[in-house]
Design an enzyme around this catalytic site. Structure first.
Site, PDB file in Angstrom:
ATOM      1  N   GLU A  12      -3.114  -4.818  -2.871  1.00  0.00           N
ATOM      2  CA  GLU A  12      -3.686  -5.769  -3.822  1.00  0.00           C
ATOM      3  C   GLU A  12      -3.745  -5.174  -5.224  1.00  0.00           C
ATOM      4  O   GLU A  12      -3.384  -5.817  -6.217  1.00  0.00           O
ATOM      5  CB  GLU A  12      -5.092  -6.189  -3.395  1.00  0.00           C
ATOM      6  CG  GLU A  12      -5.159  -6.882  -2.055  1.00  0.00           C
ATOM      7  CD  GLU A  12      -5.415  -5.937  -0.893  1.00  0.00           C
ATOM      8  OE1 GLU A  12      -4.766  -4.866  -0.810  1.00  0.00           O
ATOM      9  OE2 GLU A  12      -6.269  -6.260  -0.052  1.00  0.00           O
ATOM     10  N   CYS A  59      -4.131   0.541  -2.521  1.00  0.00           N
ATOM     11  CA  CYS A  59      -3.933  -0.662  -1.700  1.00  0.00           C
ATOM     12  C   CYS A  59      -2.923  -1.609  -2.335  1.00  0.00           C
ATOM     13  O   CYS A  59      -2.705  -1.607  -3.547  1.00  0.00           O
ATOM     14  CB  CYS A  59      -5.258  -1.393  -1.524  1.00  0.00           C
ATOM     15  SG  CYS A  59      -6.528  -0.433  -0.702  1.00  0.00           S
ATOM     16  N   CYS A 105     -10.409  -4.726   0.596  1.00  0.00           N
ATOM     17  CA  CYS A 105     -11.491  -3.742   0.647  1.00  0.00           C
ATOM     18  C   CYS A 105     -12.385  -3.906  -0.591  1.00  0.00           C
ATOM     19  O   CYS A 105     -12.084  -4.688  -1.497  1.00  0.00           O
ATOM     20  CB  CYS A 105     -10.912  -2.331   0.716  1.00  0.00           C
ATOM     21  SG  CYS A 105     -10.153  -1.775  -0.837  1.00  0.00           S
ATOM     22  N   CYS A 162     -10.614  -3.228  -3.958  1.00  0.00           N
ATOM     23  CA  CYS A 162      -9.706  -4.323  -4.304  1.00  0.00           C
ATOM     24  C   CYS A 162     -10.478  -5.575  -4.713  1.00  0.00           C
ATOM     25  O   CYS A 162     -10.065  -6.289  -5.625  1.00  0.00           O
ATOM     26  CB  CYS A 162      -8.768  -4.622  -3.143  1.00  0.00           C
ATOM     27  SG  CYS A 162      -7.535  -3.322  -2.914  1.00  0.00           S
ATOM     28  N   GLU A 167       0.264   5.272   0.682  1.00  0.00           N
ATOM     29  CA  GLU A 167      -0.673   6.292   1.132  1.00  0.00           C
ATOM     30  C   GLU A 167      -0.345   7.662   0.551  1.00  0.00           C
ATOM     31  O   GLU A 167       0.784   7.922   0.134  1.00  0.00           O
ATOM     32  CB  GLU A 167      -0.669   6.388   2.658  1.00  0.00           C
ATOM     33  CG  GLU A 167      -1.233   5.166   3.327  1.00  0.00           C
ATOM     34  CD  GLU A 167      -1.279   5.283   4.833  1.00  0.00           C
ATOM     35  OE1 GLU A 167      -1.890   4.399   5.447  1.00  0.00           O
ATOM     36  OE2 GLU A 167      -0.707   6.234   5.408  1.00  0.00           O
ATOM     37  N   ASN A 192       0.841  -1.195   0.000  1.00  0.00           N
ATOM     38  CA  ASN A 192       0.000   0.000   0.000  1.00  0.00           C
ATOM     39  C   ASN A 192       0.878   1.247   0.000  1.00  0.00           C
ATOM     40  O   ASN A 192       1.958   1.265   0.574  1.00  0.00           O
ATOM     41  CB  ASN A 192      -1.005  -0.005   1.161  1.00  0.00           C
ATOM     42  CG  ASN A 192      -0.384  -0.125   2.532  1.00  0.00           C
ATOM     43  OD1 ASN A 192       0.537  -0.905   2.758  1.00  0.00           O
ATOM     44  ND2 ASN A 192      -0.891   0.652   3.479  1.00  0.00           N
TER      45      ASN A 192
END
Length: 127
Positions: free
Chosen positions: A58, A56, A89, A92, A47, A45
């Site tokens: 994934e 993210c 999430c 994803c 940010e 990830n």
């Protein structure tokens, strides 16, 4: 090339997690996807202060695989440092459904717990 094992994929995701850029949430996640030839692509990830532009692990792994020419992704591993295993999430899940289809999904944590996600309907399109 031989198929990537679950152990290899979890180890790759765990290693990718260490490269996560998470200065705001401190929540580092690593992911790894394997193609049908056994090649592993990793992601972490990343940010951003706006949060909305955060990506993210994934999605990084899937997009990296696609950008490097992978066409059939067969296995996905996600690693986070949480007592309970952390599923992808909604965004994803949408990407995994679209690009990975029936790929095996493995969730793991740093304590060594892991499980194969058996509830494929949960990876159905988010929209």
């Amino acid at each position: 090339m031989a198929a990537a094992t679950v152990e290899q994929l979890v180890l790759a995701a765990r290693s990718a997690r260490e490269r996560a850029y998470a200065p705001f949430s401190k929540f580092k996640v690593g992911a790894a996807v394997a193609d049908d030839g056994g090649k592993i692509y990793t992601g972490c990830n990343v940010e951003n202060a706006t949060y909305g532009l955060t990506i993210c692990a994934e999605r990084v792994a899937v997009f990296k695989a696609i950008s490097e020419g992978a066409s059939q992704l067969v296995r996905v591993a996600v690693v986070a440092d949480t007592p309970e295993l952390t599923p992808p999430c909604g965004a994803c899940r949408q990407i995994l459904w679209e690009f990975c289809g029936d790929a095996e999904l493995i969730l793991a944590n740093l304590a060594g717990a892991s499980e194969r996600a058996a509830d494929k309907p949960d990876l159905s399109p988010a929209f």
